[in-house]
Design a protein around this motif. Structure first.
Motif, mmCIF file in Angstrom:
data_model
loop_
_atom_site.group_PDB
_atom_site.id
_atom_site.type_symbol
_atom_site.label_atom_id
_atom_site.label_comp_id
_atom_site.label_asym_id
_atom_site.label_seq_id
_atom_site.Cartn_x
_atom_site.Cartn_y
_atom_site.Cartn_z
ATOM 1 N N VAL A 156 -46.655 -41.839 -19.455
ATOM 2 C CA VAL A 156 -45.946 -42.961 -18.823
ATOM 3 C C VAL A 156 -46.206 -44.240 -19.605
ATOM 4 C CG1 VAL A 156 -45.761 -44.349 -16.745
ATOM 5 C CG2 VAL A 156 -46.007 -41.880 -16.564
ATOM 6 N N TYR A 157 -47.466 -44.458 -19.989
ATOM 7 C CA TYR A 157 -47.799 -45.684 -20.708
ATOM 8 C C TYR A 157 -47.060 -45.760 -22.037
ATOM 9 C CZ TYR A 157 -51.286 -48.089 -17.870
ATOM 10 O OH TYR A 157 -51.899 -48.829 -16.903
ATOM 11 N N GLN A 158 -46.947 -44.603 -22.718
ATOM 12 C CA GLN A 158 -46.228 -44.619 -24.001
ATOM 13 C C GLN A 158 -44.762 -44.997 -23.780
ATOM 14 O OE1 GLN A 158 -46.841 -40.793 -25.729
ATOM 15 N NE2 GLN A 158 -48.628 -41.447 -26.926
ATOM 16 N N HIS A 159 -44.190 -44.432 -22.725
ATOM 17 C CA HIS A 159 -42.795 -44.730 -22.401
ATOM 18 C C HIS A 159 -42.625 -46.239 -22.177
ATOM 19 C CE1 HIS A 159 -38.812 -43.711 -20.874
ATOM 20 N NE2 HIS A 159 -39.014 -44.518 -19.836
ATOM 21 N N LEU A 160 -43.560 -46.797 -21.398
ATOM 22 C CA LEU A 160 -43.472 -48.236 -21.107
ATOM 23 C C LEU A 160 -43.673 -49.051 -22.375
ATOM 24 C CD1 LEU A 160 -45.426 -48.482 -17.726
ATOM 25 C CD2 LEU A 160 -42.979 -48.404 -18.072
ATOM 26 N N ALA A 161 -44.698 -48.680 -23.158
ATOM 27 C CA ALA A 161 -44.994 -49.451 -24.372
ATOM 28 C C ALA A 161 -43.776 -49.483 -25.284
ATOM 29 C CB ALA A 161 -46.184 -48.842 -25.101
ATOM 30 N N HIS A 162 -43.041 -48.381 -25.306
ATOM 31 C CA HIS A 162 -41.899 -48.309 -26.200
ATOM 32 C C HIS A 162 -40.706 -49.102 -25.669
ATOM 33 C CE1 HIS A 162 -39.242 -46.726 -29.227
ATOM 34 N NE2 HIS A 162 -38.377 -46.346 -28.286
ATOM 35 N N TYR A 163 -40.432 -48.918 -24.367
ATOM 36 C CA TYR A 163 -39.152 -49.455 -23.871
ATOM 37 C C TYR A 163 -39.216 -50.867 -23.278
ATOM 38 C CZ TYR A 163 -36.707 -45.066 -24.600
ATOM 39 O OH TYR A 163 -36.107 -43.984 -25.167
ATOM 40 N N VAL A 164 -40.350 -51.221 -22.625
ATOM 41 C CA VAL A 164 -40.362 -52.537 -21.930
ATOM 42 C C VAL A 164 -39.997 -53.686 -22.860
ATOM 43 C CG1 VAL A 164 -41.817 -54.194 -20.742
ATOM 44 C CG2 VAL A 164 -41.863 -51.798 -20.056
ATOM 45 N N PRO A 165 -40.632 -53.779 -24.061
ATOM 46 C CA PRO A 165 -40.266 -54.928 -24.925
ATOM 47 C C PRO A 165 -38.829 -54.861 -25.405
ATOM 48 C CG PRO A 165 -42.337 -53.914 -25.626
ATOM 49 C CD PRO A 165 -41.717 -52.962 -24.663
ATOM 50 N N LYS A 166 -38.219 -53.687 -25.371
ATOM 51 C CA LYS A 166 -36.832 -53.613 -25.829
ATOM 52 C C LYS A 166 -35.870 -54.131 -24.769
ATOM 53 C CE LYS A 166 -37.174 -49.951 -29.175
ATOM 54 N NZ LYS A 166 -36.575 -48.755 -29.709
ATOM 55 N N ILE A 167 -36.332 -54.085 -23.517
ATOM 56 C CA ILE A 167 -35.419 -54.485 -22.433
ATOM 57 C C ILE A 167 -35.631 -55.939 -22.043
ATOM 58 C CG2 ILE A 167 -34.855 -54.075 -20.006
ATOM 59 C CD1 ILE A 167 -35.534 -51.133 -20.486
ATOM 60 N N TYR A 168 -36.901 -56.307 -21.878
ATOM 61 C CA TYR A 168 -37.177 -57.675 -21.404
ATOM 62 C C TYR A 168 -37.434 -58.616 -22.568
ATOM 63 C CZ TYR A 168 -37.554 -56.068 -16.582
ATOM 64 O OH TYR A 168 -37.280 -55.582 -15.343
ATOM 65 N N CYS A 169 -37.210 -59.907 -22.303
ATOM 66 C CA CYS A 169 -37.602 -60.969 -23.235
ATOM 67 C C CYS A 169 -37.036 -60.771 -24.627
ATOM 68 C CB CYS A 169 -39.127 -61.070 -23.305
ATOM 69 S SG CYS A 169 -39.803 -61.455 -21.712
ATOM 70 N N ARG A 170 -35.715 -60.725 -24.690
ATOM 71 C CA ARG A 170 -35.078 -60.529 -25.993
ATOM 72 C C ARG A 170 -34.604 -61.844 -26.583
ATOM 73 N NH1 ARG A 170 -36.377 -56.629 -28.447
ATOM 74 N NH2 ARG A 170 -34.435 -56.506 -29.630
ATOM 75 N N GLY A 171 -34.884 -62.963 -25.967
ATOM 76 C CA GLY A 171 -34.383 -64.215 -26.529
ATOM 77 C C GLY A 171 -34.865 -65.395 -25.697
ATOM 78 N N PRO A 172 -34.389 -66.583 -26.055
ATOM 79 C CA PRO A 172 -34.893 -67.789 -25.361
ATOM 80 C C PRO A 172 -34.559 -67.799 -23.870
ATOM 81 C CG PRO A 172 -33.074 -68.333 -26.841
ATOM 82 C CD PRO A 172 -33.407 -66.912 -27.114
ATOM 83 N N ASN A 173 -33.431 -67.184 -23.496
ATOM 84 C CA ASN A 173 -33.055 -67.277 -22.085
ATOM 85 C C ASN A 173 -32.969 -65.901 -21.455
ATOM 86 O OD1 ASN A 173 -32.597 -70.111 -21.438
ATOM 87 N ND2 ASN A 173 -31.215 -69.964 -23.193
ATOM 88 N N PRO A 174 -33.503 -65.777 -20.245
ATOM 89 C CA PRO A 174 -33.464 -64.463 -19.583
ATOM 90 C C PRO A 174 -32.051 -64.119 -19.126
ATOM 91 C CG PRO A 174 -34.383 -66.135 -18.114
ATOM 92 C CD PRO A 174 -34.164 -66.800 -19.430
ATOM 93 N N PHE A 175 -31.740 -62.817 -19.114
ATOM 94 C CA PHE A 175 -30.475 -62.343 -18.559
ATOM 95 C C PHE A 175 -30.795 -61.387 -17.421
ATOM 96 C CE2 PHE A 175 -29.015 -63.697 -22.686
ATOM 97 C CZ PHE A 175 -27.765 -64.233 -22.398
ATOM 98 N N PRO A 176 -31.124 -61.919 -16.259
ATOM 99 C CA PRO A 176 -31.683 -61.046 -15.227
ATOM 100 C C PRO A 176 -30.798 -59.852 -14.885
ATOM 101 C CG PRO A 176 -31.298 -63.269 -14.389
ATOM 102 C CD PRO A 176 -31.002 -63.301 -15.844
ATOM 103 N N GLN A 177 -29.467 -60.040 -14.808
ATOM 104 C CA GLN A 177 -28.629 -58.908 -14.377
ATOM 105 C C GLN A 177 -28.743 -57.749 -15.363
ATOM 106 O OE1 GLN A 177 -27.329 -62.058 -14.569
ATOM 107 N NE2 GLN A 177 -27.186 -62.492 -12.368
ATOM 108 N N LYS A 178 -28.647 -58.105 -16.664
ATOM 109 C CA LYS A 178 -28.655 -57.058 -17.679
ATOM 110 C C LYS A 178 -30.024 -56.378 -17.710
ATOM 111 C CE LYS A 178 -28.569 -57.148 -22.378
ATOM 112 N NZ LYS A 178 -28.438 -58.005 -23.515
ATOM 113 N N GLU A 179 -31.081 -57.191 -17.671
ATOM 114 C CA GLU A 179 -32.431 -56.637 -17.736
ATOM 115 C C GLU A 179 -32.663 -55.681 -16.576
ATOM 116 O OE1 GLU A 179 -34.913 -60.063 -17.789
ATOM 117 O OE2 GLU A 179 -34.454 -60.562 -19.873
ATOM 118 N N ASP A 180 -32.253 -56.110 -15.365
ATOM 119 C CA ASP A 180 -32.479 -55.257 -14.188
ATOM 120 C C ASP A 180 -31.726 -53.941 -14.330
ATOM 121 O OD1 ASP A 180 -34.067 -57.113 -13.196
ATOM 122 O OD2 ASP A 180 -32.790 -57.764 -11.527
ATOM 123 N N MET A 181 -30.498 -54.050 -14.853
ATOM 124 C CA MET A 181 -29.695 -52.842 -14.977
ATOM 125 C C MET A 181 -30.386 -51.852 -15.924
ATOM 126 S SD MET A 181 -26.914 -51.299 -16.964
ATOM 127 C CE MET A 181 -26.725 -52.513 -18.208
#
Length: 1756
Positions: A40-65
């Motif tokens: 589980v930790y490997q899965h998170l380590a790999h994917y979380v940074p790819k989904i969240y915090c991709r730029g100066p401004n958050p895109f909550p709808q896209k991130e949540d999806m």
């Protein structure tokens, strides 16, 4: 925020790999895995940074999806073992629904508590549960939640009855015992859930409490690490919004708008990234922010964090809310999560996940705290088994959590410490924590640890109170709140454990009180004033906060006899320690009076230290009363240390305290400044007195009841420093003869009065249960009686004057009916309670809770009442209940020797009143005491048992003369002497009452011993004296009456002489008045014929002279054409009150043409006036001075005034009514221009032809002028072609008849109307000025007609004179304005207006007949016509023109009504025989159908058509009648002056119309047919008939304010669901409802500010411009107050239309009583709006209350 910024470029590759990731496969992989955690930790380590915090401004709808798809989806699959879309519903089905509601409250949501059934005030219901519960019919209290906290529905421990609403009701068939919820889950699901919950909860806790800024936990590190960082700004409560916004603009150079967005998010979520980039780039922003905010305070917290950490933290929060939603499916899942959370980790104590979160609470940011608190609420607090375990963890960590909270700067609601309210208020948990965790002691010890400052004696010291200390102290007080929660529900049965632990807690509490005993001691300042006011507030704050706790401690003690006895002993022991046996360095002395002597100590309050804080003594007093009340004192006297008590020691300190108060009243402590005055005030104040002043009185009563009253009185005299006066005979005389300082005499008098007052209180105050034989309701009744005997009071005032218990209850409702009547409120004011007359006999003038002022008011009120009822004005002491046995000996103080000596001395002074210094109030108190003693003796005699001797023998003692040496007379004899003393008139009644009572007692004593002979004798003498008395009174009254009559006669004689001497003056005034009052009265010569308002047959009105007075220079002047101008102050404003389309906005006011008013009246110009008249030059001078004054006021001191001078505003010099221009006063202008005519007048057809020719000629001429002369030959041809109609001279220019002053004023008002109406810069040359003047005249008349119709008032009934004057001046002004405009301009307007009815080829694009408001058109045509008519010498009169114009417009209006009337068949075809009107209408309708090519609907019955024509045209006729009445000055027919239905015929007669209006069409059929055809051919009309567009139908509905719900809570609920439209779903803090259109706005916040004319304004101000053209009426839902706004600088609050059952408004919702709509008050607000009086109302409010001027209204 994000949506406004451009989206970032996203690499498509990332998206693909993420979208291809399958939840099912991942879950399958995990199921096979041996080391699940690592997977589980490997899965998170790999994917979380790819989904969240991709730029100066958050895109909550896209991130949540994406997170749901890639990260949470697999977990859901894993738990269910199948598709979660099927798995979770299955779990839900198997689950038993919880009977707990547990809804977590949003900010501002309404919550309800039941005052009858809630265990304590923190037990609340959400709206849904409340409406389905039994409590909605009880006495409930409504509040708005501050967020957090949850609904207690279904919790049986929170409610005395009705714990369940209809939705959460328990099935009775169910067995009540707790069953394990896990039995509903399959085994494999349990195991999998346990695994995944353990891993995820651990992950979330670890990442949220992670403190490194640039590296992750080892098992989450990524292989390749990007160089992307965030500069993260955190919230604190020290810096203001403004500071943060300013700093951000500097640090990350963003716009103000972006900075506001950042600041709002930081405030809401607790943190926000303000910069994204590489490390140095973010570090640089951080240093700027820190540098800029560290000047005064600690800097803002900023961190530079690696983007992957922020990503994981964001996902951690997402996870916690996901866990919260998952456990909602099943109680079993909830139970598993609780187990995971509370499981001890490897590190032993405090290592469970829940503990780790709690202990890191103050390190987390706001958003994270809120999320995990909510999770705790929905998991731990909803599972009863784990709630207990959590409570234990909470109690064990209590000290650490509180210390964290005290140092943390976030508000309490964001701290985990706030959960105490959820735990400690549950009775079973609180008991358990007291017995098992010793919670009481823990809380009190924690509290003591935070207050470390002590003096040498170990008392608290609050000196030099810095802001930081104050802040900490405020924090520490929340501990007292926790203590209150623990104590609030009292135990019913006691175990030995509970006793022991409670007494341990009691010991700790005594330690706390011991530190308060004697704190803040003070010494009297002599000589010079104190330099620094000492700190006193902290100590009193502490006392106030502890008041309820002290009371509750006593309540707990009262519940168990063993506990009470132990507590009493402990308290006594601590008191002994505090006193340390009297060794304050005071030496003993002996006092003796009247042969009694007592040992005491020498102590002077005025010289030594004294403190007002004595909580230990007062607690002992409270416990002593409980001994008496619970009868422990009589059951187990051997267990109590009563014999060891030393009464002098007990009374010493409370007595000093009371002496201090007396000396302060006597003015001896003046030099100690305000801090002492404030302390004395609070000591007596209703918030503190219960545990301060009241207990001191009880402590003295306790002492007196255990000692010789003579001894007590001597000690008291000594403490009051009065011993000398009463122990040495004739001391008073010496005092007076030595011409002592006057102040000293005054002081001594006051001290004697205060001491007597104290004795009255000691004997008379026996209404505390345990002191007297009374119960709690008697005590409250007595409080209420005495409050109401001052004056009638509203419910809220009464509640404020009564002490509240810990549940915020006063107990008043249960008894108020018995003692008072309720009087309902009117349109203003509030409901009042009045004392029932039969309760007056219980009035005690010396009631101990009266302040000085209240006492004198009450005395005055009661005496007045007695005089009204023709009784004597004595206010004798009331009959009192008996004392309890423990206090019974108290009454002996009244008959003790020292007391009698004091009485005798004072009476002696009063008799020889010149020799001594004494005061009347001193005597009054002595008389009161004698009265009390007599009442007491009478009671004793009445209640005496057989064979008992009455030991109370006051009557005998006062009948004996004094001792041998000076043989002073007896007290009785002195009273008889006083009865006739002329200088004591006031007290005569009282003395008489005393003697009467004395005789009655003598009779009673005699009757019990001897026969009844003596009685009769006594009564006879008494009777005769009473008769004499009556006769004497009668004689006096007669003398007074004669004297009055004589004086009146003299006065009227003087008046007559004065009038005779000044005869001519009086006659003059009468003449002026007559001319002034009614210019247009129905004079007799007009009365017998029909009155006609216009046309050739217009009724001639004789000219009348009008005289007026200038309010500024007081000169009278006649209104003439050529005289100086006179003006009325007026206020012109834009208005949408009549609007049917508020959304219309003038895009380009500079080029907008207002010639035609659309029938939706989207925005008009309204003129109002206060009717006060000035000379134009006087007004000019006045206005210049106002302007000059405004400029003189220094720029920096500029407060807003209530008027805006730059916009030409001023206040009327007489009534201060807001004005912004002046209207000139004129004579009827038509009479000036009306040429005489003898020729026969043309009919409509001829007239239209003539006018059309004249218009054509004018147009050709205008063309000539505009095209320069090319060739003369061409010109001459043209001239031939132009056949001028006969008698028409276009070159003629009439001369202006008005004087220059009047002309100037005509221009002034015209320009003002133009400027305000179009919101443009003033320009008197602009061709639109005359249009705006006519428009304002038309609009004002329409709005007044609307008001009269809505209120069913007659059209010409008595109008208020300011309205009447305003309409008259406005109409006359509008009619005269053309004389100061360019003739060609006005003619041009006339031509264009005329062309809209009579087609003319030269004008294209004129509005269709559907899009013209006919009344505006009529006013424009009639008032512009003279400009054409003045050049016509053919003999057609102005009147004829008026009549034809009016007929023409009326016909157009009828066609307009027929085209738009949607007459639906009602099937009510009553009239079968069609009258001529019906037939005529049908014929006209047929014509219309032909002209429109049968697009009109089939013809309904003529009756319906005629009815709709009549109804539709009525408002137009009424407006026209008003207009011509004011224009031509023809009096109105009497039928129209009274209200009644219709008046249609009379209106038609007055307006010279045929009553069958269709005749107009028939008389001029050939031209009308042409006109109708041209009207119907218009393209817009065709579109309307095809249904492609709408049109206004007639009559127009009247605009009303929106409908409000009957019950206020539904409004609160509506507002709590309203989220701010700008800041994504965030709840609005100040939701505000527009009462005009019903829009909800987010007021008073940065998020919804918009720019308006270059300024930032709040949502309400912006809305006023779009909805009310600058004026707004709002209801602030959370505050329950109405807000009026006008423009940017004007506003005021107005009382809301919601009242509680006691007829009071509740602004700020402080009291929380249920509120209901008062229709009358709402109508009143609506009327203000209809009358355009909002701005005026604001002006008056701002003038009356200067604080309103300083508010920034534009930010609301």
């Amino acid at each position: 925020m994000a949506s406004e910024l451009e989206p970032e470029p996203e690499g498509p590759a990332i998206d693909q790999s993420l979208l291809e990731c399958s939840a099912e496969e991942t879950a399958g992989k995990w199921l096979q895995s041996t080391d699940l955690t690592r997977e589980v930790y490997q899965h998170l380590a790999h994917y979380v940074p790819k989904i969240y915090c991709r730029g100066p401004n958050p895109f909550p709808q896209k991130e949540d999806m994406l997170a749901q798809h890639v990260l949470l989806g697999p977990m859901e699959w894993y738990i269910c073992g199948e598709d979660p879309a099927f798995g979770f519903p299955k779990l839900e089905e198997a689950n038993k629904p919880s009977h707990l509601c547990g809804r977590v409250f949003k900010v501002g949501e309404p919550t309800y508590s039941c005052r009858d059934c809630a265990v304590d005030p923190t037990c609340v219901l959400c709206m849904e549960c409340f409406l389905g519960s039994i409590h909605r019919d009880h006495r409930y209290r409504m509040t708005t939640s501050g967020g957090g906290g949850f609904c207690d529905c279904g919790d049986a421990e929170a409610w005395k009855e009705g714990p369940y609403c209809e939705k959460h009701v328990l099935n009775t068939s169910e067995v009540e015992e707790e069953e394990d919820p896990l039995i509903h889950l399959p085994e494999d699901v349990i195991a999998r859930t346990y695994n995944i919950f353990a891993i995820m909860f651990h992950y979330a806790v670890e990442i949220l409490t992670w403190e490194k800024e640039s590296e992750l936990p080892a098992d989450l590190e990524m292989i390749e690490k990007s160089d992307t960082y965030y500069c993260m700004l955190f919230n604190d409560e020290v810096h203001t919004y403004e500071q943060v916004i300013y700093t951000l603009q500097k640090a990350v150079n963003c716009t103000q708008k972006e900075a506001i967005g950042f600041a709002t998010t930081v405030d809401r979520d607790g943190r926000r990234s303000v910069r994204y980039g590489d490390f140095p780039y973010c570090e640089q922003a951080k240093s700027v922010i820190v540098r800029n905010t560290s000047r005064q305070t600690k800097p803002l917290k900023v961190q530079v964090m690696h983007s992957s950490i922020v990503a994981h933290q964001n996902f951690g929060l997402k996870l916690l809310s996901w866990l919260g939603s998952i456990i909602g499916y099943s109680d079993g899942l909830r139970r598993i999560l609780c187990q995971v959370g509370l499981q001890e980790g490897p590190d032993g104590e405090n290592s469970s996940l829940v503990d780790r979160l709690m202990l890191n609470d103050s390190k987390l940011w706001k958003g994270a705290r809120t999320v995990y608190h909510q999770l705790f609420m929905s998991s731990l607090l909803m599972d009863l088994k784990y709630k207990k375990l959590f409570a234990v963890r909470f109690a064990r960590n209590y000290e650490r959590l509180q210390s964290d909270f005290v140092t943390d700067d976030h508000e309490r609601e964001f701290s985990v410490a706030d959960l105490s309210v959820q735990i400690f208020t549950v009775p079973s948990l609180a008991r358990m924590l007291i017995t098992e965790e010793n919670l009481l002691t823990i809380i009190i010890k924690t509290f003591m640890d935070h207050l470390r400052h002590r003096d040498a004696q170990g008392r608290f010291q609050f000196e030099r109170y810095t802001a930081l200390q104050a802040f900490k102290f405020r924090r520490v007080q929340s501990l007292i709140l926790d203590l209150k929660y623990v104590l609030i529900s009292k135990p019913t049965e006691w175990s030995d454990d509970l006793r022991q632990k409670f007494l341990e807690g009691f010991d700790a509490f005594l330690e706390l009180l011991k530190c308060m005993q004697g704190m803040d001691p003070i010494t009297r300042q002599v000589g010079q004033h104190i330099e620094m006011e000492p700190e006193w507030e902290a100590a009193f704050t502490l006392q106030m906060k502890l008041t309820h706790v002290i009371s509750m401690m006593q309540d707990w003690c009262a519940l168990d006899e063993k506990v009470l006895i132990e507590a009493y002993k402990k308290c006594l022991a601590v008191l002994m320690q505090c006193h340390g046996g009297f060794t304050d360095g005071e030496q003993p002395i002996t006092l003796s009076i009247c042969g009694h002597s007592v040992e005491t100590i020498r102590y002077c309050v005025s010289q030594e230290k004294v403190s007002i804080h004595l909580p230990v003594s007062r607690l002992l007093a409270g416990l002593h009363v409980l001994l008496s009340k619970s009868e422990v004192a009589y059951k187990f006297p051997e267990l109590l240390p009563l014999s060891e008590l030393s009464p002098p020691m007990l009374i010493e300190h409370p007595l000093r305290c009371l002496v201090l108060c007396a000396q302060v009243h006597a003015g001896m402590w003046r030099r100690n400044g305000f801090s002492l005055v404030n302390q004395i005030y609070y000591y007596h104040n209703v918030k503190c007195r219960r545990e301060m002043f009241d207990k001191d009185i009880i402590m003295l009563q306790t002492g007196v009841s255990m000692m010789d009253p003579n001894h007590f009185l001597m000690i008291m005299l000594s403490r009051f420093e009065l011993y000398q006066i009463f122990s040495t005979p004739d001391y008073g005389k010496r005092l007076n003869s030595e011409v002592t300082h006057k102040d000293i005499v005054q002081q001594n008098n006051t001290l004697i009065e205060e001491m007597l007052y104290l004795i009255i209180m000691l004997v008379g105050e026996r209404f505390s249960p345990g002191v007297g034989q009374v119960n709690a309701t008697d005590e409250i009744k007595r409080e209420i009686i005495h409050q109401l005997s001052i004056k009638p009071m509203a419910h809220s005032e009464l509640v404020k004057s009564l002490p509240e218990d810990e549940n915020k209850e006063t107990g008043m409702e249960s008894v108020i009916e018995a003692v008072a009547h309720f009087r309902k409120p009117g349109l203003t004011g509030r409901g009042m309670y009045e004392l029932k007359p039969e309760c007056a006999k219980e009035f005690n003038l010396y009631f101990y809770h009266f302040s000085r002022a209240e006492q004198s008011k009450a005395e005055e009120a009661q005496r007045k009442l007695k005089r009204q009822n023709r009784e004597d004005t004595a206010l004798p002491p009331p009959i009192l209940p008996p004392f309890c046995p423990l206090f019974a000996s108290l009454v002996n103080i009244l008959q003790s020797d020292v007391m009698l000596c004091i009485m005798r001395t004072i009476l002696h002074w009063a008799i020889e009143h010149n020799g001594y210094a004494w005061s009347e109030s001193m005597l009054q108190r002595v008389l009161h005491l004698i009265g009390m003693a007599l009442q007491e003796e009478k009671q004793h005699l009445e209640n005496v048992m057989e064979e008992h001797v009455v030991t109370f023998t006051f009557t005998q003692k006062i009948s004996k003369p004094g001792e041998a040496p000076n043989n002073s007379p007896s007290i009785l004899a002195m009273l008889e002497t006083l009865q006739n003393a002329p200088y004591l008139e006031v007290h005569k009644d009282m003395v008489r009452w005393i003697l009467k009572t004395f005789n009655a007692i003598k009779k009673m004593r005699a009757s019990s011993s001897t026969s009844s002979v003596a009685e009769t004798e006594g009564t006879i003498t008494e009777e005769s004296s009473r008769e004499k008395d009556k006769a004497e009174r009668k004689r006096k009254a007669e003398i007074a009456r004669l004297r009055r009559e004589k004086v009146m006669a003299q006065m009227s004689e003087m008046q007559r002489n004065f009038i005779d001497e000044n005869k001519e003056f009086f006659q003059q005034t009468l003449v002026v008045d007559a001319s002034n009052s009614a210019v247009l009265d129905n004079s007799p010569m007009v009365s017998d014929m029909t009155l006609i308002a216009l046309g050739p047959a217009q009724t001639r009105v004789p000219k009348q002279r009008q005289f007026v007075t200038c309010i500024l220079c007081q000169e009278d002047q006649e209104v003439k054409v050529e005289s100086k101008a006179m003006v009325l102050a007026a206020f012109v404003q834009r208005s949408t009150v009549l609007s049917k389309n508020r959304s219309k906005v003038i895009q380009d006011p500079e080029n907008y043409d207002p010639l035609f008013m659309h029938p939706d009246l989207s925005c008009g110009t309204h003129t109002s006036s206060c009717g006060h008249i000035m000379h134009a030059h006087c007004w000019q001078r006045y206005f210049d001075s106002v302007q000059a004054k405004e400029q003189r006021r220094q720029q920096r001191l500029r407060l807003h005034t209530s008027y805006d001078v730059e916009n030409g505003e001023f206040l009327c010099p007489l009534c201060e009514c807001l004005s912004n221009t002046v209207i000139p006063l004129l004579l009827p202008p038509r009479n000036i221009f009306n040429k005489l005519n003898f020729s026969d007048q043309p009919n409509l057809t001829e007239w239209i032809r003539t006018i059309s020719q004249q218009i054509k000629a004018l147009q050709i001429l205008r063309k000539e002028e505009s095209i320069p002369n090319i060739a003369s030959s061409k010109n001459s041809e043209n001239m031939d072609e132009l056949q001028l109609p006969e008698g028409f001279r276009p070159d003629f220019h009439p001369k202006n008849p008005y004087s220059d002053g009047i002309k100037e004023m005509l221009t002034t008002f015209g320009t003002a109307t133009y400027k305000v109406g179009l919101k443009v810069h003033p320009n008197e040359e602009d061709p639109r000025v005359p249009i705006m003047c006519w428009g304002s005249c038309a609009y004002t008349i329409q709005s007044i007609e609307r008001i009269l119709s809505d209120e069913d008032k007659p059209l010409f009934g008595p109008l208020p004179c300011r309205l009447d004057d305003c309409l008259r001046s406005l109409t006359r002004f509008a009619a005269a304005h053309w004389t100061v405009a360019l003739l060609s301009v006005v003619q041009g307007h006339f031509c264009k207006l005329f062309a809209s009815l009579v087609p003319n080829d030269n004008y294209g694009d004129l509005p269709s007949i559907l899009d013209i408001d006919m009344f505006h058109l009529l006013v424009g045509l009639v008032l512009a016509f003279p400009a054409l008519q003045c050049q016509d010498f053919s003999g057609i009169s102005l009147g004829t023109g008026d009549l034809h114009i009016f007929h023409l417009v009326t016909m157009a209006h009828i066609v307009q009504i027929l085209l738009t009337s949607c007459t639906e068949e009602n099937g009510m075809d009553q009239e079968t025989s069609a009258g001529e009107e019906e037939l005529a209408v049908l014929a006209l309708y047929k014509t219309l159908r032909q002209c429109t090519g049968s697009a009109l609907k089939e013809i309904p019955s003529g009756w319906h058509l005629w009815r709709s024509v009549r109804a539709g045209i009525m408002p137009f006729l009424k407006c026209s009648a008003l207009f011509f009445h004011y224009l031509n000055g023809v009096p109105s027919p009497p039928e129209l002056q009274v209200s009644g239905t219709g008046h249609f015929e009379q209106l038609c007669d007055y307006l010279s119309l045929p009553s069958n209006l269709i005749c107009l069409f028939q008389e001029n059929s050939e031209i009308t047919k042409l006109l109708i055809e041209s009207w119907c051919q218009n393209i817009e009309v065709k579109r309307y008939l095809k249904g492609e567009r709408d049109a206004i139908s007639y009559p127009r509905e009247s605009n009303k304010l929106i409908g409000l719900p009957e019950d206020y809570s539904s409004l609160i609920n509506q507002a709590s669901n309203f989220s701010c439209p700008k800041s994504g779903g965030d709840k609005s803090r100040a939701p505000t409802l527009c009462l005009v259109c019903g829009t909800l706005l987010c007021s008073q916040s940065y998020c919804c500010q918009t720019e308006l004319e270059g300024e930032d304004v709040g949502a309400c101000t912006a809305h006023t411009y779009s909805c009310g053209s600058g004026v707004g009426i709002f209801l602030r839902v959370r505050e329950c107050q109405v807000l009026f706004l006008a423009g940017k600088t004007k506003g005021c609050f107005y009382s809301p239309p919601y009242l509680d059952d006691y007829g009071e408004t509740d602004q700020g919702l402080r009291r929380g009583n249920p509120l209901h709509l008062c229709k009358e008050r709402f109508k009143k607000i609506q009327k203000l709006w209809h009358q355009h009086n909002i701005t005026e109302e604001i002006g008056h409010a701002q003038e009356a209350n200067q604080t309103l001027v300083g508010i920034d209204w534009q930010h609301l």
